[in-house]
Motif scaffolding. Structure first.
Motif, PDB file in Angstrom:
ATOM      1  N   TYR A  19      34.937  32.584  39.506  1.00  0.00           N
ATOM      2  CA  TYR A  19      34.772  33.789  40.325  1.00  0.00           C
ATOM      3  C   TYR A  19      35.794  33.830  41.459  1.00  0.00           C
ATOM      4  N   MET A  22      39.161  34.803  39.981  1.00  0.00           N
ATOM      5  CA  MET A  22      39.229  36.216  39.622  1.00  0.00           C
ATOM      6  C   MET A  22      39.336  37.104  40.860  1.00  0.00           C
ATOM      7  N   LYS A  23      38.686  36.700  41.941  1.00  0.00           N
ATOM      8  CA  LYS A  23      38.795  37.466  43.182  1.00  0.00           C
ATOM      9  C   LYS A  23      40.224  37.454  43.707  1.00  0.00           C
ATOM     10  N   HIS A  26      42.538  39.525  40.622  1.00  0.00           N
ATOM     11  CA  HIS A  26      42.017  40.637  39.826  1.00  0.00           C
ATOM     12  C   HIS A  26      43.013  41.797  39.820  1.00  0.00           C
ATOM     13  N   ASP A  28      42.689  44.919  39.944  1.00  0.00           N
ATOM     14  CA  ASP A  28      42.402  45.979  40.910  1.00  0.00           C
ATOM     15  C   ASP A  28      42.994  45.680  42.282  1.00  0.00           C
ATOM     16  N   THR A  37      47.344  41.315  34.981  1.00  0.00           N
ATOM     17  CA  THR A  37      46.284  41.670  34.033  1.00  0.00           C
ATOM     18  C   THR A  37      46.231  40.670  32.884  1.00  0.00           C
ATOM     19  N   CYS A  40      44.728  37.414  34.068  1.00  0.00           N
ATOM     20  CA  CYS A  40      43.270  37.489  34.193  1.00  0.00           C
ATOM     21  C   CYS A  40      42.594  37.373  32.827  1.00  0.00           C
ATOM     22  N   ASN A  44      39.959  34.438  31.665  1.00  0.00           N
ATOM     23  CA  ASN A  44      38.688  34.696  30.979  1.00  0.00           C
ATOM     24  C   ASN A  44      38.549  33.821  29.736  1.00  0.00           C
TER      25      ASN A  44
END
Length: 266
Positions: A19, A22-23, A26, A28, A37, A40, A44
């Protein structure tokens, strides 16, 4: 970073690291940058491996984090169906890339050959290996390749022209380095096991070391094909992580060429 978790990290610790990772990256938060992208998506995939008991077990065995692990460089039973270019021996002659460009490519930054894909014409791959003037292309098992790619990620490299002018490669044996790192990991695991078992004995507990860490996977059959496939996945992931690491996603290299260090000090 998700890749730097301790070898006996529990699922909740890995989940927290995932987590946090990803923060930090990310899409976004990066304006939907294509490379971020893709990274990320890769994270995953890695989390999918580390959070699955069976796949985590295979990962631990390959990298020396399991008590029952066998050093891949000492295991002759695994098929050597992958190829690896020893970049400290490569002279950038481009022969392999000319023979089969779908497998070998020349890096722009360093002028050396790299294995771009493990999928290619077997006869052409063999031709590239046999015609290499410095014998820098090696057949390896998937597990060995995973360790070799991980080791190369840690080493600072120089352009092949500088290497040929004397900025050394003779002092670097990536096979020996990868094997040695595996042995050190295994020694640490065994030492931790002794400490844990001593504590269990003194406390009166009888559970075997780490026996209930991941639980017992249901209906898991360790078939030869399953082992091969998971080893191939680990090797592919190591190669991709090395690419991301080279672009600065990971921490800087921890090992430097002695000649490069002395040159900077002048």
């Amino acid at each position: 970073m998700l890749f730097q978790f301790i070898f006996n990290a529990r699922p909740e610790e890995i989940k927290k690291a995932y987590y946090n990772c990803m923060k930090a990256c990310h899409p976004d938060l990066s304006g939907n940058d294509p490379e971020t992208t893709n990274f990320c998506m890769f994270i995953n995939e890695v989390y999918g491996v580390l959070s699955d008991p069976v796949q985590r077990m295979v990962y631990d065995e390959i990298h020396g984090y399991a008590l029952t692990a066998i050093n891949p460089f000492m295991d002759d039973s695994a098929p050597k169906d992958h190829v690896f270019v020893d970049e400290f021996s490569c002279i950038g002659c481009k022969n392999c890339a000319n023979v089969t460009s779908d497998v070998f490519r020349i890096e722009e930054d360093f002028g050396r050959a790299r294995v771009h894909s493990q999928c290619g014409n077997p006869e052409l791959i063999e031709q590239a290996i046999e015609s290499c003037p410095v014998d820098c292309i090696h057949r390896t098992s998937a597990a060995q390749l995973s360790l070799l790619e991980d080791e190369m990620r840690r080493v600072e490299r120089v352009n092949v022209a500088l290497m040929l002018s004397g900025m050394g490669s003779a002092s670097m044996d990536v096979f020996r380095m990868a094997c040695s790192r595996w042995e050190k990991r295994q020694a640490k695991v065994l030492e931790q096991a002794k400490i844990k078992m001593t504590w269990q004995k003194d406390s009166g507990k009888t559970d075997s070391y780490w026996s209930n860490l991941w639980g017992k996977p249901q209906e898991y059959k360790k078939s030869e094909e399953e082992v091969k496939e998971r080893a191939r996945t680990a090797a592919a992931a190591a190669r991709r992580w090395r690419e991301y690491s080279r672009r600065g996603v990971d921490k800087p290299p921890t090992s430097k060429l002695p000649e490069a260090v002395s040159n900077k000090e002048k």
